[in-house]
Motif scaffolding. Structure first.
Motif, PDB file in Angstrom:
ATOM      1  N   GLU A 259       1.116  -1.219   0.009  1.00 32.77           N
ATOM      2  CA  GLU A 259       0.566  -0.316   0.142  1.00 32.77           C
ATOM      3  C   GLU A 259       1.202   1.211  -0.335  1.00 32.77           C
ATOM      4  O   GLU A 259       2.192   1.700   0.586  1.00 32.77           O
ATOM      5  CB  GLU A 259      -1.220  -0.173   1.041  1.00 32.77           C
ATOM      6  CG  GLU A 259      -1.851   0.659   1.447  1.00 32.77           C
ATOM      7  CD  GLU A 259      -2.377   1.323   2.245  1.00 32.77           C
ATOM      8  OE1 GLU A 259      -3.998   2.019   2.631  1.00 32.77           O
ATOM      9  OE2 GLU A 259      -2.020   1.252   3.204  1.00 32.77           O
ATOM     10  N   GLU A 260       0.200   2.108  -0.662  1.00 37.36           N
ATOM     11  CA  GLU A 260       1.021   3.341  -1.212  1.00 37.36           C
ATOM     12  C   GLU A 260       0.384   4.733  -0.879  1.00 37.36           C
ATOM     13  O   GLU A 260      -0.560   4.758  -0.744  1.00 37.36           O
ATOM     14  CB  GLU A 260       1.622   3.106  -2.591  1.00 37.36           C
ATOM     15  CG  GLU A 260       2.666   2.352  -3.492  1.00 37.36           C
ATOM     16  CD  GLU A 260       2.933   2.248  -4.604  1.00 37.36           C
ATOM     17  OE1 GLU A 260       3.783   4.272  -4.730  1.00 37.36           O
ATOM     18  OE2 GLU A 260       3.120   2.126  -5.436  1.00 37.36           O
ATOM     19  N   PRO A 261       0.635   5.311   0.317  1.00 28.96           N
ATOM     20  CA  PRO A 261       2.492   5.479   0.597  1.00 28.96           C
ATOM     21  C   PRO A 261       2.345   4.768   2.308  1.00 28.96           C
ATOM     22  O   PRO A 261       3.692   4.341   2.879  1.00 28.96           O
ATOM     23  CB  PRO A 261       2.960   6.969   0.982  1.00 28.96           C
ATOM     24  CG  PRO A 261       1.394   7.630   1.024  1.00 28.96           C
ATOM     25  CD  PRO A 261       0.535   6.595   0.758  1.00 28.96           C
ATOM     26  N   ASN A 262       1.746   4.453   2.971  1.00 34.12           N
ATOM     27  CA  ASN A 262       1.585   3.994   4.404  1.00 34.12           C
ATOM     28  C   ASN A 262       2.398   2.814   4.197  1.00 34.12           C
ATOM     29  O   ASN A 262       3.660   3.004   5.587  1.00 34.12           O
ATOM     30  CB  ASN A 262       0.105   3.804   4.257  1.00 34.12           C
ATOM     31  CG  ASN A 262      -0.870   4.869   4.248  1.00 34.12           C
ATOM     32  OD1 ASN A 262      -0.465   6.211   5.027  1.00 34.12           O
ATOM     33  ND2 ASN A 262      -2.158   4.737   4.718  1.00 34.12           N
ATOM     34  N   GLU A 263       2.510   1.693   3.846  1.00 39.67           N
ATOM     35  CA  GLU A 263       3.033   0.747   4.133  1.00 39.67           C
ATOM     36  C   GLU A 263       4.834   0.568   3.871  1.00 39.67           C
ATOM     37  O   GLU A 263       5.710   0.427   4.284  1.00 39.67           O
ATOM     38  CB  GLU A 263       2.510  -0.981   2.908  1.00 39.67           C
ATOM     39  CG  GLU A 263       0.926  -1.376   4.220  1.00 39.67           C
ATOM     40  CD  GLU A 263       0.839  -2.652   3.718  1.00 39.67           C
ATOM     41  OE1 GLU A 263       0.123  -3.052   3.811  1.00 39.67           O
ATOM     42  OE2 GLU A 263       0.927  -3.183   2.596  1.00 39.67           O
ATOM     43  N   LEU A 264       4.868   1.500   2.477  1.00 40.19           N
ATOM     44  CA  LEU A 264       6.254   1.586   1.947  1.00 40.19           C
ATOM     45  C   LEU A 264       6.884   2.533   3.284  1.00 40.19           C
ATOM     46  O   LEU A 264       8.437   2.286   3.735  1.00 40.19           O
ATOM     47  CB  LEU A 264       6.174   2.896   0.624  1.00 40.19           C
ATOM     48  CG  LEU A 264       6.566   1.336  -0.804  1.00 40.19           C
ATOM     49  CD1 LEU A 264       5.949   2.019  -1.823  1.00 40.19           C
ATOM     50  CD2 LEU A 264       7.116   0.205  -0.967  1.00 40.19           C
ATOM     51  N   ASP A 265       6.364   3.365   3.921  1.00 40.99           N
ATOM     52  CA  ASP A 265       6.643   4.600   4.479  1.00 40.99           C
ATOM     53  C   ASP A 265       7.031   3.240   5.796  1.00 40.99           C
ATOM     54  O   ASP A 265       8.172   3.818   6.319  1.00 40.99           O
ATOM     55  CB  ASP A 265       5.622   5.140   4.959  1.00 40.99           C
ATOM     56  CG  ASP A 265       5.719   6.682   4.164  1.00 40.99           C
ATOM     57  OD1 ASP A 265       6.790   6.404   2.875  1.00 40.99           O
ATOM     58  OD2 ASP A 265       5.147   7.293   3.661  1.00 40.99           O
ATOM     59  N   MET A 266       6.426   3.285   6.005  1.00 44.19           N
ATOM     60  CA  MET A 266       6.359   1.966   7.422  1.00 44.19           C
ATOM     61  C   MET A 266       7.601   1.250   7.167  1.00 44.19           C
ATOM     62  O   MET A 266       8.603   1.057   8.352  1.00 44.19           O
ATOM     63  CB  MET A 266       5.366   1.220   7.588  1.00 44.19           C
ATOM     64  CG  MET A 266       5.762   0.359   9.099  1.00 44.19           C
ATOM     65  SD  MET A 266       3.911  -0.613   9.333  1.00 44.19           S
ATOM     66  CE  MET A 266       3.759  -1.525   7.534  1.00 44.19           C
ATOM     67  N   PHE A 267       7.915   0.734   6.084  1.00 45.20           N
ATOM     68  CA  PHE A 267       9.402  -0.553   6.075  1.00 45.20           C
ATOM     69  C   PHE A 267      10.726   0.361   5.980  1.00 45.20           C
ATOM     70  O   PHE A 267      11.144  -0.080   6.657  1.00 45.20           O
ATOM     71  CB  PHE A 267       9.099  -0.635   5.091  1.00 45.20           C
ATOM     72  CG  PHE A 267       8.125  -2.237   4.465  1.00 45.20           C
ATOM     73  CD1 PHE A 267       8.968  -3.544   4.484  1.00 45.20           C
ATOM     74  CD2 PHE A 267       7.477  -2.170   4.377  1.00 45.20           C
ATOM     75  CE1 PHE A 267       8.725  -4.261   5.237  1.00 45.20           C
ATOM     76  CE2 PHE A 267       6.152  -3.190   4.412  1.00 45.20           C
ATOM     77  CZ  PHE A 267       6.842  -4.712   4.948  1.00 45.20           C
ATOM     78  N   MET A 268      10.106   2.429   5.449  1.00 39.47           N
ATOM     79  CA  MET A 268      11.706   2.833   5.383  1.00 39.47           C
ATOM     80  C   MET A 268      11.473   3.820   6.498  1.00 39.47           C
ATOM     81  O   MET A 268      12.867   3.781   7.355  1.00 39.47           O
ATOM     82  CB  MET A 268      11.333   4.226   4.386  1.00 39.47           C
ATOM     83  CG  MET A 268      10.798   3.144   2.978  1.00 39.47           C
ATOM     84  SD  MET A 268      11.876   2.170   2.295  1.00 39.47           S
ATOM     85  CE  MET A 268      13.547   4.042   1.849  1.00 39.47           C
TER      86      MET A 268
END
Length: 400
Positions: A353-362
């Motif tokens: 899910e962008e950007p929520n899951e990507l941000d969580m990993f970063m």
């Protein structure tokens, strides 16, 4: 020249044939071996080994040595050396008996077509969560002896004309040094590095957003073939909850059998990956378990994501951090000789899910890596990324 051309043509046609009983072996290779031996009877040094195994039977390295017959230590029967078998000079460490319709029995009969007394590669699976208390876990031999036990009206101790097993099958495991026990492998093969870490443990782990059950059944043998330390199956925004109701989770033995299927192709690797199934929300898993399982100072964390390009070919800047190729990763760990380890995160086929899951990993130290602009299916992405991850870990291990 005509004979060589014929062999090449046969190889191209038969290379895609697979046996319907899932025998872990290509039927084409067995057929071609026999054809090659008939066409070049004098070329034993090329088509098959002329050496004689210590068990007294010729070693036909192809097809006998393409696979390894695996079993659990619980399937083994340790031999009593005071029985009549000792009087007959049969000093077996243990025996394993497979039923007539077991896939291993069918494979040895229909594909390898072994007769009584011939050798086959074998080994017992090592469970990383068992603590290695069982000394028979992880044993390895290239000289397990085949003994057919005919049943019914069948008298001959060999596969039938149509390749069916004549009955159940007993494998006789010889004593060391013909069989290498796990403790012996530790001592003789330097299975621990200078820091006490097990050198046979793969340096790569996989965090995989749970795919469709059918696709998961394809992925599991692939990851155990390539070798991973830990497989974490997690939820994600685009993972339907009913995926966790798969029969693979209701019957863990089926999941285990798929992992063992992959190990049969991996030579001397007998260690099953650890498997964690996390049904909880992804953020909870990341907050509460990730650092304990994969300390950021010891494990490089990467997340796979396709590279985005505009129609004019320019790369889109989404503000989610620099996108690297796997071979360009940073290893921000100390250089005290510890083996390089990596955790690879692969999303669902719908993507993270962008950007929520990507941000969580970063935010948790994951480096974003890409295989290019193509959106790949989970199985293709997993195989490609794991192969590259192993190469990178190996490179940094030996060249730092």
């Amino acid at each position: 020249m005509k004979s060589n051309a014929t062999m090449i043509a046969l190889l191209s046609v038969l290379s895609t044939i697979r046996h319907p009983n899932r025998p872990h072996h290509n039927m084409a290779s067995s057929f071609l071996l026999k054809a090659a031996q008939q066409s070049h009877r004098g070329c034993h040094h090329f088509h098959c080994s002329a050496k004689v195994a210590s068990c007294g039977y010729p070693r036909k390295s192809t097809p006998l040595y393409l696979n390894r017959i695996l079993f659990d230590s619980s399937e083994m029967e340790v031999r009593d050396h005071d029985t009549a078998e000792r009087q007959q000079q049969q000093h077996w460490l243990a025996t394993v008996t497979f039923p007539k319709h077991d896939y291993r029995t069918v494979h040895i009969a229909k594909i390898l077509r072994l007769k009584n007394g011939e050798c086959v590669r074998a080994g017992s699976v090592r469970n990383p969560e068992s603590g290695h208390n069982d000394e028979l876990e992880g044993l390895l031999t290239d000289e397990a002896i085949v003994q057919w036990l005919p049943e019914g009206n069948i008298k001959k101790c060999e596969p039938t004309k149509n390749g069916d097993p004549p009955g159940s099958l007993k494998l006789c495991i010889p004593h060391p040094p013909k069989t290498l026990l796990w403790n012996q492998r530790n001592n003789t093969n330097h299975s621990h590095d200078d820091n006490g870490q097990q050198a046979d443990v793969p340096p790569v782990s996989l965090l995989l957003a749970l795919p469709r059950p059918l696709q998961l059944s394809r992925i599991l043998p692939m990851v155990s073939q390539l070798g991973i330390d830990h497989l974490i199956l997690t939820s994600a925004k685009k993972v339907p909850k009913d995926y966790f109701g798969s029969h693979l989770f209701r019957k863990p033995q089926e999941l285990r059998s798929l992992l063992i299927e992959g190990l049969t192709q991996s030579g001397t690797d007998l260690r099953l990956p650890r498997v964690t199934i996390s049904k909880r929300p992804l953020r909870e898993f990341m907050d509460e378990e990730l650092d304990d399982l994969f300390p950021p100072r010891e494990v490089v964390r990467v997340i796979a994501h396709p590279e985005r390009r505009k129609l004019d070919g320019e790369t889109e800047d989404e503000g989610t951090g620099k996108v690297r190729r796997v071979t360009d990763l940073d290893f921000p760990m100390d250089k005290q000789g510890k083996r390089r380890k990596m955790l690879v995160a692969v999303g669902p086929e719908g993507g993270w899910e962008e950007p929520n899951e990507l941000d969580m990993f970063m935010e948790r130290g994951f480096q974003k890596v890409t295989l290019g602009t193509r959106a790949l299916r989970s199985d293709v992405a997993v195989v490609s990324l794991l192969a590259l991850a192993h190469e990178v870990c190996s490179k940094h291990r030996y060249h730092d």
